[in-house]
Design an enzyme around this catalytic site. Sequence first.
Site, PDB file in Angstrom:
ATOM      1  CG  HIS A  65      -1.920  -1.129   1.228  1.00 58.17           C
ATOM      2  ND1 HIS A  65      -2.713  -1.447   0.146  1.00 58.17           N
ATOM      3  CD2 HIS A  65      -2.216  -2.048   2.192  1.00 58.17           C
ATOM      4  CE1 HIS A  65      -3.465  -2.497   0.436  1.00 58.17           C
ATOM      5  NE2 HIS A  65      -3.177  -2.886   1.672  1.00 58.17           N
TER       6      HIS A  65
HETATM    7 ZN   LIG Z   1      -3.757  -7.485   2.961  1.00 58.43          ZN
END
Ligand SMILES: [Zn+2]
Length: 379
Positions: A187
């Site tokens: 992320h």
């Molecule tokens: Zn994950």
Amino acid sequence: MRNSARCVPFARRAPLPPVNRGFFHERNIEKKVAACGGLASAAQKQGRGCHGGQHRTAGSEGLQSLNMRLFPCDRYPLPLPDGHRFPIDKYMLLRRRLEQHAAAGMPLEFIEPHAATDDELLRVHARGYLGRVMAGTLSPEEVRRIGFPWSRELVERSLRSTGAAVDAAAAALEDGIAASLAGGTHHAGTDWGEGFCVFNDTAVAAREMQARGSVERVLILDCDVHQGNGTAEIFADDPTVFTMSMHGARNFPLRKYPSSLDVALEDGTGDDEYLRALAAALAESFDRARADIVLYIAGADPYEGDRLGRLGLTKAGLLERDRMVLAAATTAATPVAIVCGGGYCQDLEAIVDIHAATMLLAAGWPARRESRRSRSGLV
Ligand SMILES: [Zn+2]
């Protein structure tokens, strides 16, 4: 089992560069791979490596050379407030579980990773963001987005887990398969951290292997249940890195940057549907990526018992997923570096079961061991 000795190695490609594509034109490779994969899978179900005790026999000629290299980070503690939802202890439990297997004869070797350097990180991350992480001057909003309170320990831990992916990639290029016992921090984007990810470990590993001249093209296979938005953003304009993300359509993150190939699954997707979609995704990814290395995020969070996953895979389904990835990589003669990815089950032992099964499958994978033996001149 004796047939497995004829399995095809992943990588006879040292020294590097130049990148060595097309070197690998052995006939009937798919048949051999299928045979190897079948052996590994059957052996795994019986709770042992695919060669059974064979590594000990080979070990008399050089056991050390057959070990799969693992890079754990749990010795770098991450202080979290009481009640924090991130199950940080899973990493320590995973290392301990695998140490038990190593003591029982599995060919595993544990190596402290290096701390990722500024040069490595700056191939991916913006200088300003890196500076704020290092100095502890992230804004409250940036800290909230990461989800961990800033601390010196967080910085060290993040540097080590990124270094672990780099080290695993380098080891995989030599051995066929290697693994970080952390990471999958997909992320984190160019100038942000998010969702328990400070730096993007596979992105840094990809760029570092390219910078060393070890590889030209990289395939990042992201089988964490959450979409690899940071990885997709980082490589959006880089045709040398193919990003595949297979994830829950309705899951975090809300904003999903487009990967090279996204496979979005509905809530509750089970083993059969998942594995069917994976087979198609692997075929397309390997075909389009033409990669010199695979970086595989083997998330434990598609598991049916995961608190954040929303999918319905069983442990057996997840292991079959791993087997399919390794078989595809073997067919393509492409080394694989594995990183853990997420896992948020309340029951930490279930997370450890899943990650440990991945590592044991890889450690016993015939082509990996053939590769290492070839390199060390044992065969
Ligand atoms: Zn994950």
